[in-house]
Design a protein around this motif. Sequence first.
Motif, PDB file in Angstrom:
ATOM      1  N   ARG A  58       0.821  -1.216   0.000  1.00  0.00           N
ATOM      2  CA  ARG A  58       0.000   0.000   0.000  1.00  0.00           C
ATOM      3  C   ARG A  58       0.854   1.264   0.000  1.00  0.00           C
ATOM      4  O   ARG A  58       0.329   2.372  -0.080  1.00  0.00           O
ATOM      5  CB  ARG A  58      -0.967  -0.018   1.185  1.00  0.00           C
ATOM      6  CG  ARG A  58      -2.049  -1.083   1.026  1.00  0.00           C
ATOM      7  CD  ARG A  58      -3.145  -1.019   2.077  1.00  0.00           C
ATOM      8  NE  ARG A  58      -4.121  -2.067   1.816  1.00  0.00           N
ATOM      9  CZ  ARG A  58      -4.176  -3.235   2.460  1.00  0.00           C
ATOM     10  NH1 ARG A  58      -3.299  -3.481   3.442  1.00  0.00           N
ATOM     11  NH2 ARG A  58      -5.075  -4.132   2.146  1.00  0.00           N
ATOM     12  N   GLY A  59       2.174   1.070   0.064  1.00  0.00           N
ATOM     13  CA  GLY A  59       3.068   2.197  -0.160  1.00  0.00           C
ATOM     14  C   GLY A  59       2.978   2.724  -1.579  1.00  0.00           C
ATOM     15  O   GLY A  59       3.354   3.861  -1.850  1.00  0.00           O
ATOM     16  N   SER A  92       2.155  -9.533  -8.673  1.00  0.00           N
ATOM     17  CA  SER A  92       2.343 -10.443  -7.553  1.00  0.00           C
ATOM     18  C   SER A  92       3.417  -9.843  -6.656  1.00  0.00           C
ATOM     19  O   SER A  92       4.527  -9.562  -7.106  1.00  0.00           O
ATOM     20  CB  SER A  92       2.782 -11.821  -8.055  1.00  0.00           C
ATOM     21  OG  SER A  92       3.119 -12.666  -6.974  1.00  0.00           O
ATOM     22  N   PHE A  93       3.092  -9.660  -5.379  1.00  0.00           N
ATOM     23  CA  PHE A  93       3.961  -8.904  -4.479  1.00  0.00           C
ATOM     24  C   PHE A  93       4.133  -9.650  -3.160  1.00  0.00           C
ATOM     25  O   PHE A  93       3.177 -10.198  -2.607  1.00  0.00           O
ATOM     26  CB  PHE A  93       3.336  -7.539  -4.211  1.00  0.00           C
ATOM     27  CG  PHE A  93       4.143  -6.626  -3.324  1.00  0.00           C
ATOM     28  CD1 PHE A  93       4.967  -5.649  -3.870  1.00  0.00           C
ATOM     29  CD2 PHE A  93       4.082  -6.734  -1.936  1.00  0.00           C
ATOM     30  CE1 PHE A  93       5.709  -4.805  -3.061  1.00  0.00           C
ATOM     31  CE2 PHE A  93       4.818  -5.892  -1.115  1.00  0.00           C
ATOM     32  CZ  PHE A  93       5.639  -4.926  -1.683  1.00  0.00           C
ATOM     33  N   GLY A  94       5.366  -9.653  -2.629  1.00  0.00           N
ATOM     34  CA  GLY A  94       5.586 -10.225  -1.306  1.00  0.00           C
ATOM     35  C   GLY A  94       6.919 -10.924  -1.182  1.00  0.00           C
ATOM     36  O   GLY A  94       7.881 -10.595  -1.871  1.00  0.00           O
ATOM     37  N   ALA A 229      13.753  -5.087   2.377  1.00  0.00           N
ATOM     38  CA  ALA A 229      14.038  -4.975   0.947  1.00  0.00           C
ATOM     39  C   ALA A 229      12.803  -4.550   0.164  1.00  0.00           C
ATOM     40  O   ALA A 229      12.873  -3.710  -0.742  1.00  0.00           O
ATOM     41  CB  ALA A 229      14.568  -6.308   0.408  1.00  0.00           C
ATOM     42  N   LEU A 230      11.648  -5.108   0.517  1.00  0.00           N
ATOM     43  CA  LEU A 230      10.405  -4.725  -0.157  1.00  0.00           C
ATOM     44  C   LEU A 230      10.050  -3.272   0.128  1.00  0.00           C
ATOM     45  O   LEU A 230       9.642  -2.521  -0.774  1.00  0.00           O
ATOM     46  CB  LEU A 230       9.257  -5.633   0.299  1.00  0.00           C
ATOM     47  CG  LEU A 230       9.263  -7.065  -0.224  1.00  0.00           C
ATOM     48  CD1 LEU A 230       8.168  -7.875   0.449  1.00  0.00           C
ATOM     49  CD2 LEU A 230       9.090  -7.094  -1.745  1.00  0.00           C
ATOM     50  N   ARG A 235       9.656   2.326  -1.797  1.00  0.00           N
ATOM     51  CA  ARG A 235      10.045   3.737  -1.666  1.00  0.00           C
ATOM     52  C   ARG A 235      10.792   4.214  -2.904  1.00  0.00           C
ATOM     53  O   ARG A 235      10.591   5.350  -3.362  1.00  0.00           O
ATOM     54  CB  ARG A 235      10.907   3.916  -0.417  1.00  0.00           C
ATOM     55  CG  ARG A 235      10.121   3.951   0.877  1.00  0.00           C
ATOM     56  CD  ARG A 235      10.958   4.471   2.028  1.00  0.00           C
ATOM     57  NE  ARG A 235      12.032   3.545   2.360  1.00  0.00           N
ATOM     58  CZ  ARG A 235      11.951   2.621   3.307  1.00  0.00           C
ATOM     59  NH1 ARG A 235      10.825   2.488   3.995  1.00  0.00           N
ATOM     60  NH2 ARG A 235      12.965   1.831   3.573  1.00  0.00           N
ATOM     61  N   MET A 236      11.661   3.371  -3.453  1.00  0.00           N
ATOM     62  CA  MET A 236      12.412   3.743  -4.644  1.00  0.00           C
ATOM     63  C   MET A 236      11.488   3.997  -5.825  1.00  0.00           C
ATOM     64  O   MET A 236      11.623   4.982  -6.550  1.00  0.00           O
ATOM     65  CB  MET A 236      13.418   2.648  -5.003  1.00  0.00           C
ATOM     66  CG  MET A 236      14.285   2.975  -6.212  1.00  0.00           C
ATOM     67  SD  MET A 236      15.431   1.623  -6.624  1.00  0.00           S
ATOM     68  CE  MET A 236      16.454   1.614  -5.147  1.00  0.00           C
ATOM     69  N   LEU A 237      10.506   3.118  -6.005  1.00  0.00           N
ATOM     70  CA  LEU A 237       9.573   3.274  -7.115  1.00  0.00           C
ATOM     71  C   LEU A 237       8.695   4.497  -6.924  1.00  0.00           C
ATOM     72  O   LEU A 237       8.424   5.233  -7.872  1.00  0.00           O
ATOM     73  CB  LEU A 237       8.724   2.018  -7.261  1.00  0.00           C
ATOM     74  CG  LEU A 237       9.459   0.787  -7.781  1.00  0.00           C
ATOM     75  CD1 LEU A 237       8.588  -0.449  -7.658  1.00  0.00           C
ATOM     76  CD2 LEU A 237       9.898   0.987  -9.221  1.00  0.00           C
ATOM     77  N   GLU A 238       8.235   4.729  -5.717  1.00  0.00           N
ATOM     78  CA  GLU A 238       7.410   5.909  -5.446  1.00  0.00           C
ATOM     79  C   GLU A 238       8.216   7.185  -5.669  1.00  0.00           C
ATOM     80  O   GLU A 238       7.704   8.189  -6.161  1.00  0.00           O
ATOM     81  CB  GLU A 238       6.879   5.864  -4.013  1.00  0.00           C
ATOM     82  CG  GLU A 238       5.717   4.914  -3.835  1.00  0.00           C
ATOM     83  CD  GLU A 238       4.499   5.372  -4.600  1.00  0.00           C
ATOM     84  OE1 GLU A 238       3.892   6.390  -4.255  1.00  0.00           O
ATOM     85  OE2 GLU A 238       4.147   4.692  -5.597  1.00  0.00           O
ATOM     86  N   TYR A 239       9.491   7.148  -5.319  1.00  0.00           N
ATOM     87  CA  TYR A 239      10.368   8.313  -5.551  1.00  0.00           C
ATOM     88  C   TYR A 239      10.488   8.592  -7.039  1.00  0.00           C
ATOM     89  O   TYR A 239      10.431   9.757  -7.461  1.00  0.00           O
ATOM     90  CB  TYR A 239      11.744   8.051  -4.945  1.00  0.00           C
ATOM     91  CG  TYR A 239      12.759   9.133  -5.233  1.00  0.00           C
ATOM     92  CD1 TYR A 239      12.722  10.359  -4.550  1.00  0.00           C
ATOM     93  CD2 TYR A 239      13.744   8.965  -6.201  1.00  0.00           C
ATOM     94  CE1 TYR A 239      13.641  11.349  -4.794  1.00  0.00           C
ATOM     95  CE2 TYR A 239      14.667   9.942  -6.463  1.00  0.00           C
ATOM     96  CZ  TYR A 239      14.622  11.139  -5.762  1.00  0.00           C
ATOM     97  OH  TYR A 239      15.528  12.119  -6.032  1.00  0.00           O
ATOM     98  N   ARG A 240      10.604   7.530  -7.822  1.00  0.00           N
ATOM     99  CA  ARG A 240      10.715   7.717  -9.276  1.00  0.00           C
ATOM    100  C   ARG A 240       9.445   8.326  -9.837  1.00  0.00           C
ATOM    101  O   ARG A 240       9.478   9.133 -10.741  1.00  0.00           O
ATOM    102  CB  ARG A 240      11.009   6.386  -9.962  1.00  0.00           C
ATOM    103  CG  ARG A 240      12.402   5.826  -9.687  1.00  0.00           C
ATOM    104  CD  ARG A 240      12.650   4.566 -10.480  1.00  0.00           C
ATOM    105  NE  ARG A 240      12.651   4.866 -11.902  1.00  0.00           N
ATOM    106  CZ  ARG A 240      12.444   3.936 -12.834  1.00  0.00           C
ATOM    107  NH1 ARG A 240      12.167   2.712 -12.496  1.00  0.00           N
ATOM    108  NH2 ARG A 240      12.508   4.263 -14.115  1.00  0.00           N
TER     109      ARG A 240
END
Length: 244
Positions: A58-59, A92-94, A229-230, A235-240
């Motif tokens: 949900r991030g 698919s996430f986790g 790591a997840l 956070r990295m993807l949201e920053y992008r």
Amino acid sequence: CVGQPLALTPTPALPLCGGGGTQHFLFPLPFWGRVWEGDLAQKVGIVTGLQLEAEIARGFQSADVLCLGPGPMKALQAAEHLVEKGATALMSFGIAGGLEPGLKAGDIIASPDALGAALSAKGHSIATIPDPAMTPQDKAALYKKSGACAVDMETSAVRDVAQAHGVPFLILRAICDEAGDTIPDIALKGVSTDGKTQPVRVAAGLLTRPGDVPALIHLGKQQKKAVSALQNAVRMLEYRVDMK
């Protein structure tokens, strides 16, 4: 005994070395870039098997996340529901278990371009089975049979729904238990059928199985690496996204 893979052909992936560990990128999908440019972000449906995974997912502020519980049937139902709600891509996430001996807890498995890296050419794959691979022997047997580098209980089901509806399929997973790790039986009591953690049941079970304590502590440390790591990947993807 290891469960049978749900598909004869495991889900293919491609490995890349970078960051703090090996990152395995699944499927060359240029679509990923368009998803995170904002025009389709609100239509990505994310399936998890655990509520803990759903909380991390949900991030992704504009994604629709659904967890109905662990296993391929729950994942299939969740993926179908997300498509019915309008998802135009499925993820698919986790966490996942390592089958390839070189994979370490915290190593990321993700779709191409998800972490902004180029792909290499060596192929690997992810197997999906209905029950956890509990021991190094289970994992070695599955590795030999499938050639998969990692294993989980949901990915192939989500992929199958994506293919059936003609929508792109994405993946973001982190290795938890490594190929040489044993998952103690008591750990299974810690997850309910809807994917919630049940620490009280685990604690109660340890009263009759105190010998599981060392393996459970080790697994907890490995899970912490996978969760971190997840969280970092999200956070990295949201920053992008924010930078676009």
